[in-house]
Structures are given as C-alpha cells and as structure tokens.
Scaffold this active site. Structure first.
Site, PDB file in Angstrom:
ATOM      1  N   SER A  26       0.818  -1.211   0.000  1.00 28.62           N
ATOM      2  CA  SER A  26       0.000   0.000   0.000  1.00 28.62           C
ATOM      3  C   SER A  26       0.857   1.269   0.000  1.00 28.62           C
ATOM      4  O   SER A  26       1.717   1.401  -0.855  1.00 28.62           O
ATOM      5  CB  SER A  26      -0.939  -0.064   1.208  1.00 28.62           C
ATOM      6  N   LYS A  81       4.195   2.003  -2.435  1.00 29.82           N
ATOM      7  CA  LYS A  81       4.660   3.174  -3.195  1.00 29.82           C
ATOM      8  C   LYS A  81       6.104   3.457  -2.776  1.00 29.82           C
ATOM      9  O   LYS A  81       6.985   3.735  -3.589  1.00 29.82           O
ATOM     10  CB  LYS A  81       3.806   4.408  -2.876  1.00 29.82           C
ATOM     11  N   TRP A 101      -9.951   0.648  -5.241  1.00 29.74           N
ATOM     12  CA  TRP A 101      -9.380   1.952  -4.848  1.00 29.74           C
ATOM     13  C   TRP A 101      -7.955   2.098  -5.395  1.00 29.74           C
ATOM     14  O   TRP A 101      -7.526   3.170  -5.795  1.00 29.74           O
ATOM     15  CB  TRP A 101      -9.392   2.025  -3.321  1.00 29.74           C
ATOM     16  N   HIS A 104      -7.822  -5.508  -0.134  1.00 30.57           N
ATOM     17  CA  HIS A 104      -6.581  -4.769   0.076  1.00 30.57           C
ATOM     18  C   HIS A 104      -5.838  -5.360   1.278  1.00 30.57           C
ATOM     19  O   HIS A 104      -6.279  -5.204   2.423  1.00 30.57           O
ATOM     20  CB  HIS A 104      -6.973  -3.309   0.349  1.00 30.57           C
TER      21      HIS A 104
END
Ligand code: GCU
Length: 430
Positions: free
Chosen positions: A269, A273, A360, A411
């Site tokens: 998540s 990144k 998302w 997620h």
C-alpha cells in the site's frame, strides 16, 4: 461599494472552493478518460533512447529528475549518519531461524545525542548449516510496530506508536503482539531460504501531516529551514529509511550471514509506493516488490480510476512533494506517469501485485504500468513482461523480469502474495 466588494469576495471564494472540490470516485471502466501516456523512451527534447547506454546515461537520469521535481521530491537526508548496534539475538522456530534485533540511531555530526531519532530493526535469518552461505533478504517497513509482526515474545515492543488519524502517540502494548502476523509469514519466508528484516515506519517518520517534526527529518528542519516545494516528503523519508536498513545489513553481513547484494525491497500500500521509490533511487536493491501500491505507486495516474492524484494530495498532503499538488486538477499535464516509475527500476526485477477487490488501488492501472514499462526492460536486454498481453485471471502469477498477479480478495498482503514474491525472487536472483 462595500457590498460589491463583499459580493466579489464571495464569488471568488466559491470559485476557489469549487476548484478544490474533489471529483467523485470512478469505479466504472467505461468512464476512464481518454489519455495519452508519455513514451518512457522519448526524451524531453524528442530524441528516442535507442540503446541501453542512452537509456542509462541520458533518459533514466532525466526521468528520475522529473519524478523528484514533480512527485516524490528530492532526497534531503544525505547528511544524516547512522549508528547500528546489535542488542539481542537468539534461535527461534525450533532452531530453523535466528532472530536479531538491532538499534539504529540517526544523528548529525560526530556522534549521537541522547534524544536523536532511533528505531529497532528486527531480522530473522534462516539457520544455515554451512555458515559461509549467506541468505538473500526481504526488507520492508511495517505499519504498527515490530512486535505486531509475530507473536514471538522476545520482540521488543515499540516505545511509541503514532495514531496516523490524529497524530497522537501511545505506548506500544503487549496485547498488540502478533496482530499483523498474517502480513508477515515469517516461517514460510525462512523455509524458502530468505531472511526478512523490518522497521516500524513511524520510527522513521510518523504518518500524519506535521509528522516530519517527530521523525528523522527533524534533524534537517529543526533550525527553522522550510520544506521546499521540490523536496522529499514522507514517502521519500521512508524510502531513505529502507536504504538505511540495507546499510545496516551491509555492515553486519558477516555476523548475520546475509548477502546485501541479494536484498529485495518490499512494501504494501503506501509502503508499496515507498518500496518502488526506494528501488528507483537506490540501485542496491536487487529486487523490488510492490503490493497493492495503487495511486502514486504502480497505478497509472491518468486513468483516474479509484484514488486520484487530487484525492491523494488532499487526504495525505505530507506524502509527496508540494509540486505534485500542481497536477491535482490536470493530471494530463504531469510530464510522467507510473509506467515510467516502474521503468526506473529496469533492468532489475520488479513485481507488482494487486487484489481483485482493491479497486481503490486500480488493479488494472497497476497491471498497465508493468505492461508499458516492458519496452524499457527489453531495450536493456531482459525479457520484461514475457509474453503477457492482457490482465491474467485472479491468483495467476505472470511475467518474467516484470512479475504481476492479482490476488482474489481485499486490500492486504497475505501468504499467497508472499509465496509469489518468494518464487519470483528465487528465480530472479539465484
Ligand atoms: C489509503 C490511501 C492509499 C494507501 C492506503 C494504505 O487508502 O488512499 O493511497 O495506499 O491508504 O496505505 O493502506
């Protein structure tokens, strides 16, 4: 006259308010806007990188600069020193592994001061019969404190845990031990011959707007120096932290029996990144793995599916550099997109993982970044995304030098994901 002025003020602020209003979230593939992606191989002056040399010497440095200036920000922590000390080690998991705990202290100048920022670095290594054989390692940050990644009673409890919602701090608690263990299948990782090391990300920098005053960056900005619009923010600071973990592994490689040339950086998540950015700026990472990294990670910004640039900059103004906010309302004017972010890692192996219900994070946009990074991997003489031309069905791992899967479900980062990463890393670095 006063009334007219008042009216003008009202109109002006309404326009500003309307401009800042974040568009509704789009989850409909049919409503993804038309867009043109920048060609990763084409330089700003129009020339095309047509050799590995030109990519590595000209186009890659140009792209890296564009990502620094416009998105993640330049690194500012170069002058910070680190002292690493091993404070505990013992065999675990029926003798199959050894646990090590180091303390890392960050400081400026000659030597650390009492209150300088510090973090615990927790490592598990496979117990090897042949002590000359060094293990590869996965390095990643964790969200809730080292003591939450396993029920192992000897993991030192994090002194402070930061509430990322309100910026408050609370002491780490015994009852949180092992709470995140589903995300860290240690025994599986060890059984695959890999070591694994982690640090609580809040000890590098707490994750809220204003957190920079409480993490490592306070060493840089404590004298009142202002954050510049092109300077790195939280993501760049966490990425720097991952590099420091690798520094410590390198320093202790003989004691820990770890091969720092086989370091795989991993993150989920927002930390996915971060893992990609760490891999882009620090070529010592031999393998890069991002899980459900979404917007500002592997997902293409121009698709504006799920989370958008405007939304991420509004909800998390402390993640990217301030210049990134310029693109809130016009993502197409960004001189870069996330396939080029992935391409910065080339020719080193990169794995992108999504989850079917994690809309998302735009699993398709994550896939497409790998897909459009492929020409750069090919130019550098690797087989890139292999023969992949379309999104694979759920739970199927595809690719070659670039790997991808979309796990069925929500997620998260689960054992299934790790198993794909371990297989990929084994194939790529052994
Ligand atoms: C939020 C955020 C994402 C991020 C995620 C996470 O959902 O919008 O960008 O990846 O948090 O880090 O869990």
């Amino acid at each position: 006259m006063k009334q007219v002025l008042f009216l003008i003020c009202i109109m002006f602020s309404t326009v500003l308010w309307a401009a800042e209003k974040v568009a509704p979230v789009n989850y409909d593939e049919a409503k993804v806007p038309q867009f043109v992606l920048p060609d990763p191989l084409v330089m700003s002056d129009g020339r095309k990188a047509d050799s590995a040399k030109m990519w590595l010497e000209q186009r890659r440095p140009e792209l890296l600069k564009l990502f620094e200036e416009n998105m993640y920000g330049k690194p500012t922590l170069g002058g910070i020193n680190m002292k690493a000390e091993l404070f505990e080690s013992a065999p675990v998991f029926d003798g199959k592994a050894i646990r090590y705990q180091l303390q890392l202290v960050f400081f400026k100048g000659e030597k650390p001061l009492q209150d300088d920022p510090k973090t615990d670095f927790l490592i598990y290594t496979p117990a090897k019969k042949n002590s000359n054989e060094k293990s590869p390692i996965f390095l990643g940050l964790n969200f809730m404190g080292n003591h939450t990644i396993n029920t192992d009673p000897e993991i030192r409890i994090a002194k402070i845990i930061w509430d990322r919602g309100n910026g408050k701090q609370v002491p780490g608690k015994e009852e949180e031990r092992g709470k995140q263990s589903r995300r860290w299948p240690l025994e599986t990782i060890i059984a695959h011959g890999f070591a694994v090391g982690t640090v609580y990300y809040g000890e590098i920098e707490p994750d809220f707007n204003g957190g920079m005053k409480h993490g490592v960056r306070r060493l840089i900005y404590q004298d009142g120096r202002k954050l510049q619009p092109n300077e790195g923010n939280a993501i760049t600071t966490w990425a720097w932290g991952l590099g420091k973990m690798l520094d410590a592994v390198t320093e202790f490689q003989d004691k820990l029996n770890i091969d720092p040339k086989k370091a795989c950086v991993i993150g989920h998540s927002r930390l996915g990144k971060t893992a990609l950015w760490a891999g882009a700026i620090d070529s010592r990472f031999a393998v890069v793995v991002s899980n459900n990294s979404g917007c500002g990670g592997a997902a293409l910004s121009r698709r504006e599916f799920g989370e958008t640039v405007h939304r991420i900059n509004t909800a998390f103004p402390h993640w990217f550099c301030d210049n990134f906010k310029k693109y809130n309302l016009d993502v197409n004017s960004l001189p870069i997109d996330q396939h080029e972010f992935v391409a910065l890692i080339a020719p080193r192996p990169v794995y992108i993982a999504g989850a079917s219900e994690d809309l998302w994070a735009d699993p398709k946009g994550e896939f497409l970044s790998g897909f459009y990074a492929d020409p750069v991997y090919r130019l550098l003489g690797t087989d890139g995304f292999g023969n992949v031309t379309e999104m694979p069905p759920v739970n199927q791992s595809v690719g070659n030098r670039i790997g991808y899967h979309r796990r069925e479900g929500k997620h998260d980062i689960l054992e299934f994901d790790w198993l794909q990463f371990l297989k990929f890393a084994q194939k790529q670095i052994e």
